[in-house]
Scaffold this active site. Sequence first.
Site, mmCIF file in Angstrom:
data_model
loop_
_atom_site.group_PDB
_atom_site.id
_atom_site.type_symbol
_atom_site.label_atom_id
_atom_site.label_comp_id
_atom_site.label_asym_id
_atom_site.label_seq_id
_atom_site.Cartn_x
_atom_site.Cartn_y
_atom_site.Cartn_z
ATOM 1 N N HIS A 147 47.793 50.802 65.412
ATOM 2 C CA HIS A 147 48.648 50.001 64.536
ATOM 3 C C HIS A 147 47.836 48.846 63.971
ATOM 4 C CE1 HIS A 147 48.852 48.547 68.665
ATOM 5 N NE2 HIS A 147 48.943 47.330 68.151
ATOM 6 N N ASP A 206 56.841 42.150 64.619
ATOM 7 C CA ASP A 206 56.350 42.116 65.998
ATOM 8 C C ASP A 206 57.356 41.355 66.856
ATOM 9 O OD1 ASP A 206 53.260 42.440 67.382
ATOM 10 O OD2 ASP A 206 54.754 41.221 68.427
ATOM 11 N N ILE A 207 57.625 41.913 68.037
ATOM 12 C CA ILE A 207 58.639 41.334 68.916
ATOM 13 C C ILE A 207 58.197 39.990 69.508
ATOM 14 C CG2 ILE A 207 57.964 42.357 71.138
ATOM 15 C CD1 ILE A 207 60.895 43.306 71.420
ATOM 16 N N ASN A 253 43.403 45.980 67.142
ATOM 17 C CA ASN A 253 42.796 45.784 68.454
ATOM 18 C C ASN A 253 42.370 47.133 69.016
ATOM 19 O OD1 ASN A 253 43.137 42.953 68.664
ATOM 20 N ND2 ASN A 253 45.296 43.232 69.176
HETATM 21 P P1 AMP Z 1 48.220 45.394 70.601
HETATM 22 O O1 AMP Z 1 48.004 44.323 71.645
HETATM 23 O O2 AMP Z 1 47.248 45.313 69.458
HETATM 24 O O3 AMP Z 1 48.287 46.762 71.240
HETATM 25 O O4 AMP Z 1 49.616 45.060 69.938
HETATM 26 C C1 AMP Z 1 50.833 45.507 70.412
HETATM 27 C C2 AMP Z 1 51.868 44.639 69.763
HETATM 28 O O5 AMP Z 1 53.112 45.306 69.842
HETATM 29 C C3 AMP Z 1 52.047 43.274 70.422
HETATM 30 O O6 AMP Z 1 51.810 42.250 69.462
HETATM 31 C C4 AMP Z 1 53.503 43.288 70.900
HETATM 32 O O7 AMP Z 1 54.130 42.037 70.758
HETATM 33 C C5 AMP Z 1 54.121 44.335 70.005
HETATM 34 N N1 AMP Z 1 55.270 45.035 70.539
HETATM 35 C C6 AMP Z 1 55.393 45.625 71.754
HETATM 36 N N2 AMP Z 1 56.594 46.197 71.882
HETATM 37 C C7 AMP Z 1 57.251 45.989 70.712
HETATM 38 C C8 AMP Z 1 58.551 46.340 70.217
HETATM 39 N N3 AMP Z 1 59.427 47.023 70.963
HETATM 40 N N4 AMP Z 1 58.899 45.938 68.972
HETATM 41 C C9 AMP Z 1 58.019 45.232 68.213
HETATM 42 N N5 AMP Z 1 56.777 44.890 68.620
HETATM 43 C C10 AMP Z 1 56.399 45.246 69.856
#
Ligand code: AMP
Length: 113
Positions: free
Chosen positions: A99, A30-31, A86
Amino acid sequence: MNDCIFCKIIKGEIPSAKMYEDERMIIIKDIEPKAARHFLMIPKRHYKLLSEMTEQDAADLAVCLKKIPQLTELLGLEGGYRLVINQGDDAGQTVFHLHVHILTGQKMDFPHL
Ligand code: AMP
Ligand code: ZN
């Protein structure tokens, strides 16, 4: 589907820190980690929400989930981990390609992501 950030990551159009890939899923870092170590397990099948899953999507997701314990060494899951999906606004979902968050590397002493 074309502007889905996770589909772009799966296709390699957006870079990611990829930990694992097979025919069904990828696992990336996760970023913006919300735990000592925070991965995202992203099925390659695109569906927005749990509530939009077909039976086939569900069967595919089950296979992906079953794989996670087999990746214990690779992901450093020995101490345990928490899986989170989520769904929708109240849960804070921001990416609408289903995810599974894999949170690990610390005691889970917090109630939220
Ligand atoms: P959600 O809030 O459950 O939809 O989670 C989305 C997740 O994706 C968040 O924890 C973000 O930090 C992560 N995220 C968004 N863009 C990226 C990316 N380019 N690479 C890795 N993680 C990401
Ligand atoms: Zn997608």
